[in-house]
Design a protein around this motif. Structure first.
Motif, PDB file in Angstrom:
ATOM      1  N   VAL A   1      66.887 -25.343  -6.896  1.00  0.00           N
ATOM      2  CA  VAL A   1      65.654 -25.247  -7.548  1.00  0.00           C
ATOM      3  C   VAL A   1      64.528 -25.251  -6.453  1.00  0.00           C
ATOM      4  O   VAL A   1      63.748 -24.410  -6.300  1.00  0.00           O
ATOM      5  N   ALA A   2      64.726 -26.061  -5.193  1.00  0.00           N
ATOM      6  CA  ALA A   2      63.928 -26.030  -4.075  1.00  0.00           C
ATOM      7  C   ALA A   2      64.004 -24.514  -3.368  1.00  0.00           C
ATOM      8  O   ALA A   2      62.882 -24.261  -3.060  1.00  0.00           O
ATOM      9  N   ALA A   3      65.241 -23.988  -3.445  1.00  0.00           N
ATOM     10  CA  ALA A   3      65.130 -22.544  -2.952  1.00  0.00           C
ATOM     11  C   ALA A   3      64.502 -21.632  -3.741  1.00  0.00           C
ATOM     12  O   ALA A   3      63.684 -20.622  -3.246  1.00  0.00           O
ATOM     13  N   GLU A   4      64.691 -21.816  -5.004  1.00  0.00           N
ATOM     14  CA  GLU A   4      64.089 -20.803  -6.103  1.00  0.00           C
ATOM     15  C   GLU A   4      62.474 -20.884  -5.942  1.00  0.00           C
ATOM     16  O   GLU A   4      61.610 -20.239  -5.936  1.00  0.00           O
TER      17      GLU A   4
ATOM     18  N   ARG B   1      68.770 -20.417 -21.945  1.00  0.00           N
ATOM     19  CA  ARG B   1      67.878 -19.790 -20.948  1.00  0.00           C
ATOM     20  C   ARG B   1      68.322 -20.176 -19.471  1.00  0.00           C
ATOM     21  O   ARG B   1      68.862 -21.289 -19.331  1.00  0.00           O
ATOM     22  N   ALA B   2      68.261 -19.280 -18.494  1.00  0.00           N
ATOM     23  CA  ALA B   2      68.696 -19.525 -17.393  1.00  0.00           C
ATOM     24  C   ALA B   2      67.707 -20.618 -16.673  1.00  0.00           C
ATOM     25  O   ALA B   2      66.669 -20.138 -16.382  1.00  0.00           O
ATOM     26  N   ASN B   3      68.309 -21.981 -16.408  1.00  0.00           N
ATOM     27  CA  ASN B   3      67.392 -22.956 -15.904  1.00  0.00           C
ATOM     28  C   ASN B   3      67.460 -22.987 -14.347  1.00  0.00           C
ATOM     29  O   ASN B   3      66.785 -23.507 -13.811  1.00  0.00           O
ATOM     30  N   TRP B   4      68.635 -22.595 -13.715  1.00  0.00           N
ATOM     31  CA  TRP B   4      68.646 -22.546 -12.283  1.00  0.00           C
ATOM     32  C   TRP B   4      70.108 -21.691 -11.945  1.00  0.00           C
ATOM     33  O   TRP B   4      70.812 -21.354 -12.632  1.00  0.00           O
ATOM     34  N   PHE B   5      70.031 -21.285 -10.814  1.00  0.00           N
ATOM     35  CA  PHE B   5      71.116 -20.383 -10.342  1.00  0.00           C
ATOM     36  C   PHE B   5      72.130 -21.113  -9.247  1.00  0.00           C
ATOM     37  O   PHE B   5      71.467 -21.578  -8.170  1.00  0.00           O
TER      38      PHE B   5
ATOM     39  N   ALA C   1      61.140 -19.317  -2.878  1.00  0.00           N
ATOM     40  CA  ALA C   1      61.051 -17.770  -3.020  1.00  0.00           C
ATOM     41  C   ALA C   1      59.753 -17.592  -3.678  1.00  0.00           C
ATOM     42  O   ALA C   1      58.951 -16.482  -3.226  1.00  0.00           O
ATOM     43  N   ILE C   2      59.297 -18.317  -4.858  1.00  0.00           N
ATOM     44  CA  ILE C   2      58.202 -17.901  -5.549  1.00  0.00           C
ATOM     45  C   ILE C   2      56.847 -18.315  -4.629  1.00  0.00           C
ATOM     46  O   ILE C   2      56.020 -17.327  -4.613  1.00  0.00           O
ATOM     47  N   ARG C   3      56.915 -18.962  -3.792  1.00  0.00           N
ATOM     48  CA  ARG C   3      55.801 -19.517  -2.840  1.00  0.00           C
ATOM     49  C   ARG C   3      55.702 -18.737  -1.761  1.00  0.00           C
ATOM     50  O   ARG C   3      54.393 -18.435  -1.347  1.00  0.00           O
ATOM     51  N   THR C   4      56.706 -18.126  -1.444  1.00  0.00           N
ATOM     52  CA  THR C   4      56.586 -17.483   0.202  1.00  0.00           C
ATOM     53  C   THR C   4      57.158 -16.218   0.069  1.00  0.00           C
ATOM     54  O   THR C   4      56.872 -15.301   0.946  1.00  0.00           O
ATOM     55  N   GLY C   5      57.893 -15.614  -0.934  1.00  0.00           N
ATOM     56  CA  GLY C   5      58.377 -14.335  -1.207  1.00  0.00           C
ATOM     57  C   GLY C   5      58.286 -13.738  -2.417  1.00  0.00           C
ATOM     58  O   GLY C   5      57.339 -13.169  -2.760  1.00  0.00           O
ATOM     59  N   LEU C   6      59.473 -13.594  -3.245  1.00  0.00           N
ATOM     60  CA  LEU C   6      59.585 -12.904  -4.515  1.00  0.00           C
ATOM     61  C   LEU C   6      60.816 -13.469  -5.291  1.00  0.00           C
ATOM     62  O   LEU C   6      61.684 -13.894  -4.860  1.00  0.00           O
ATOM     63  N   GLY C   7      60.290 -13.867  -6.346  1.00  0.00           N
ATOM     64  CA  GLY C   7      61.317 -14.366  -7.425  1.00  0.00           C
ATOM     65  C   GLY C   7      61.329 -13.645  -8.869  1.00  0.00           C
ATOM     66  O   GLY C   7      59.899 -13.044  -9.182  1.00  0.00           O
ATOM     67  N   MET C   8      62.128 -13.630  -9.746  1.00  0.00           N
ATOM     68  CA  MET C   8      62.232 -13.090 -10.929  1.00  0.00           C
ATOM     69  C   MET C   8      62.861 -13.879 -11.951  1.00  0.00           C
ATOM     70  O   MET C   8      63.936 -14.593 -11.591  1.00  0.00           O
ATOM     71  N   TYR C   9      62.266 -14.075 -12.953  1.00  0.00           N
ATOM     72  CA  TYR C   9      62.913 -15.005 -14.042  1.00  0.00           C
ATOM     73  C   TYR C   9      62.488 -14.890 -15.658  1.00  0.00           C
ATOM     74  O   TYR C   9      61.559 -13.607 -15.676  1.00  0.00           O
ATOM     75  N   ASP C  10      63.381 -14.925 -16.282  1.00  0.00           N
ATOM     76  CA  ASP C  10      63.562 -14.505 -17.811  1.00  0.00           C
ATOM     77  C   ASP C  10      62.647 -15.305 -18.670  1.00  0.00           C
ATOM     78  O   ASP C  10      62.890 -16.546 -18.784  1.00  0.00           O
TER      79      ASP C  10
END
Length: 816
Positions: free
Chosen positions: A475-478, A449-453, A481-490
């Motif tokens: 993780v703070a940046a991810e 599982r992708a835990n962080w990038f 992104a989820i809180r203010t913009g757009l994120g995608m996760y598996d």
């Protein structure tokens, strides 16, 4: 010919300390017709050569409860049976050689206080006062556990066996179980043969318990069950008698992989080396009985050299015994206990990872109570055999993983530490796409599982610490992104179980607390409860058609949840199918999620057509998908389910369309930090079979106005009686300390509980946790009017507390 009965209520296979404990505790519950069969002689496998350390602090409150029970039991066994157990409460010291290890030990001392185990932090000087023989070079500090001790392993087993016999249990030595007869999901009996060839026979039985130790995997196969464990070589030396050596505490120096035990004026030095030696890969010899394995002094020498420096008197002492004996280890260093998922009357207590003596009393008690009541006496999720995946019985997998797990007992237990061996087995359809974008993978239930990038140019692997790890800013940046913009996760690894058939609605309404008689496309969030109102499973259930539903579960809980449903199916006409690998799942979350969905699909994603809690079939790019409007991160978004053959196309379509929207790949660590801000519960930590659904704050997901379902009476009872505790959300007011789990909760100056989970709330600006606080007779206002602190490695840190989610308490963002 041996005089064995033809039938029994239960047959226990294996006469080590575990099998004897199970027989003893079943007999204490009044069971008769207990038959224990030991292939050779009692204790002749692993028990006889165990070191006999009796530690009381384990990694969770219930495992600690079981270890403490063991110590209390052994204290009274001699008076009950006349067999001396050799139990001595000598205390134990764990010494650190690094700052990181010292933080681990100090955090464990805080955890001990939360669990009611006496513990004291020690400076190097204080260690020397308690253990004058130690060389303090490099020692940074340690922890003292005064109630720890040591005992005689073989005599404990023999005392338990005698106690069982005194209550009528039949214990037969030199009787080998050679086979089992089965009907459907039940074993109906076992075949046996006498060791001396004087007879053979068959015993019909209601239940079987696999306590076969390092033979547990083979006995599992015989009984149609998966018991993943592997024997490894375990080394220790015993010195000649040392003049003037008196009773000493147990000493552990985990940074040097060593433990020291004084016994009758001699030292025992044992080791948990970083790379272990699996043994018996072709099977354990049939003649094995009180056997030793060949010496390998070269393998042990580095640990002995460090030990002689740490304990100078060792260098002067002669070696009386160099011992190498096998012990069994599991893929995750937790033992196997409970009802095997594959069968309905085969129980397991095996694979004790070198802590069999300190665990045997409690494990035997817990399993016996489970067998008596038909449900766990308290949360045993840490060791429940149902956590093991079918592939983990693979011999090569076990050999590779066991080479690591023995050494992990004394390795630094860093948060988020990943196993290094036996990796890459289960991969989602998006694995290579994520890897190409810097994914750093962790493993859960075999899933990569992708835990962080990692950022371009950044090292794409873990660097562990108890402080902010190298992925903290990622993780703070991810999270942002989820809180203010757009994120995608598996989310492909999450369990997907199809429940289909004419009685599917009635079945789910029986097994689940929610109301499932809903329109097609509706998603129901709910729990499966046990008879006590505890939470067996935390699921979302989507109605796919008039006769079909999809149950989505956490990845590690899929087999357990599927098994729970099968065992409560009765005569209802339903088919239950694991469909996890059939679909990939991408979660698209954040304020811009609707914009992205509009770019990749002509379907309508408005609140009018696709409100929160509903699913719809859509076109996606050139293919098809199904979208579920739910979230575990507390934002607007969709979980996109796509058949595995179209998964790569779906990823590429979404990725390309999201570039100018700032689409960011995100991982599982982000999901945890976001969910804890939103106050979403984590199954296995915040909610377990021991936690009542109302005290967990999840009463909204249980519909008591529908007819009888499992746990309904317990929910109604709790409503009448009132809550004894409530799950609170906490945020530290100091942004620097970090929380993981098990830190003590302090209310108005007193320890009242511990955190069930912890993570950093990047948006809210501080470490956050969840935990239960007693509240009998109190209102919510009274509960929240208190002053709260969290003990972080001995320092009390002020915390805000809330019953409502600290982030978006009215769920306005989720329903935008």
């Amino acid at each position: 010919m041996p005089d064995l009965p033809e039938n029994a209520r239960v047959v226990i296979i294996g006469g080590g300390v575990i099998g004897c404990s199970v027989a003893y505790h079943l007999s204490k519950l009044g069971w008769t017709d207990i038959v224990l069969l030991e292939r050779k002689q009692l204790t002749s496998g692993t028990t006889w050569h165990a070191a006999g350390l009796i530690g009381q602090l384990r990694a969770s409150s219930n495992m600690t409860k079981l270890a403490r029970y063991s110590a209390e039991l052994y204290r009274g066994l001699e008076a009950e049976t006349g067999v001396a157990t050799g139990l001595r409460q000598v205390g134990s010291i764990s010494a650190a050689l690094t700052g990181e290890r010292l933080e681990e030990l100090y955090r464990s001392a805080a955890m001990a206080r939360a669990f009611g185990v006496p513990a004291e932090e020690l400076s190097p000087t204080e260690i020397k006062e308690k253990y004058p023989h130690i060389n303090l070079d490099g020692v940074t500090g340690g922890v003292w556990l005064p109630t720890d001790g040591q005992a005689d392993p073989a005599n404990i087993a023999l005392a338990l066996a005698k106690g069982a016999r005194q209550r009528g249990a039949a214990i037969h030595e030199r009787i080998k179980v050679t086979g089992a007869t089965r009907e459907g999901r039940r074993v109906t009996g076992v075949d046996w043969i006498a060791d001396d060839g004087t007879g053979r026979g068959h015993i019909t039985c209601d239940m079987v318990v696999n306590c076969a130790g390092m033979w547990g995997r083979e006995v599992g196969r015989m009984t149609g069950t998966n018991v993943p464990l592997q024997a490894c070589e375990h080394f220790y030396i015993v010195t000649e008698a040392i003049a003037g050596l008196s009773q000493m505490p147990v000493l552990r120096v985990p940074d040097e992989c060593a433990y020291f035990k004084e016994d009758a004026g001699k030292f025992l030095l044992g080791a948990f080396e970083p790379k272990a030696k699996p043994w018996g890969l072709e099977g354990i010899p049939d003649s094995f009985e009180f056997d030793q394995l060949p010496q390998d002094f070269d393998h042990f020498e580095p640990i002995l050299e460090a030990a002689c420096n740490r304990m100078p008197m060792l260098a002067e002492a002669g070696i009386h015994t160099f011992f190498n004996g096998p012990e069994s280890f599991t893929p995750d260093d937790a033992y196997h206990l409970g009802l095997a998922p594959e069968m309905d009357n085969v129980w397991v207590a095996a694979g004790f990872n070198s802590i069999g003596i300190q665990s045997a009393g409690g494990a035997g008690m817990a399993l016996a109570q489970w067998m008596e009541d038909g449900e766990t006496p308290f949360d045993l999720g840490d060791v429940d055999i149902a956590r093991m995946q079918p592939f983990q019985g693979n011999r090569r997998y076990l050999a590779e993983r066991a080479s690591e797990t023995l050494g992990l007992l004394y390795a630094d237990h860093f948060p988020y530490r990943q196993k290094a061996t036996a990796r890459g087995i289960r991969r989602t359809p998006f694995h290579e796409h994520l890897k190409a974008r810097g994914a750093v993978f962790g493993e859960l239930a075999g899933w990569e599982r992708a835990n962080w990038f990692a950022r371009p140019g950044q090292e794409a692997e873990y660097r562990y610490s108890w402080k902010r790890q190298n992925f903290f800013d990622n993780v703070a940046a991810e999270h942002a992104a989820i809180r203010t913009g757009l994120g995608m996760y598996d989310m492909s690894s999450f369990g997907k179980i199809r429940v289909e058939g004419p009685d599917a609605t009635a079945f789910l309404n029986h097994v689940g607390g929610g109301q499932f008689d809903v329109p097609v496309g509706k998603i129901v969030y709910t729990q499966f409860l046990n008879a006590r109102g505890g939470i067996q499973a935390d699921v979302t259930v989507t109605r796919l058609s008039e006769t079909a539903y999809l149950v989505v579960t956490p990845a590690a809980a899929r087999l357990a949840d599927e098994t729970w449903m099968r065992r409560h199916q009765g005569e209802l006409r339903v088919t239950i199918t694991d469909a996890t690998a059939g679909e990939g799942v991408l979660a698209v979350m954040g304020p811009k999620a609707r914009d992205l969905m509009a770019r990749v699909s002509p379907n309508d994603f408005s609140n009018e057509v696709n409100p929160f809690g509903t699913a719809q079939e859509i076109e996606l790019g050139l293919g098809l998908a199904r979208v579920h409007r739910v979230t575990y991160v507390g934002e607007l978004g969709w979980e996109i389910y796509v058949s595995s053959d179209m998964a790569a196309h779906a990823f590429e379509t979404l990725w390309q369309a999201g570039q100018d929207l700032g689409l960011k790949p995100c991982g599982m660590h982000m999901m945890d930090t976001c969910r804890i801000e939103k106050g979403f519960r984590h199954f296995g930590h915040d909610i377990t079979p021991e936690d009542h659904v109302l005290e967990a704050g999840l009463g909204f997901a249980v519909k008591t106005d529908k007819p009888q379902f499992i746990g309904r009476d317990a929910v109604l009872r709790k409503k009448d009686e009132g809550l004894r505790s409530r799950l609170l959300q906490f945020r530290l007011t100091d942004p620097e300390p970090l929380l993981y789990h098990n830190e003590p909760i302090i209310r108005n100056g007193d320890i009242v509980g511990h955190l069930s989970s912890g993570a950093y709330g990047h948006h809210l600006g501080g470490a956050m946790g969840m935990g239960y606080v007693p509240c009998r007779g109190e209102s919510a206002a009274e509960l929240l009017a208190s002053t709260y602190e969290i003990d972080v490695m001995g320092t009390r840190v002020r915390a805000e507390a809330s019953l409502r989610p600290m982030y978006d308490p009215r769920a306005e963002r989720v329903k935008a």
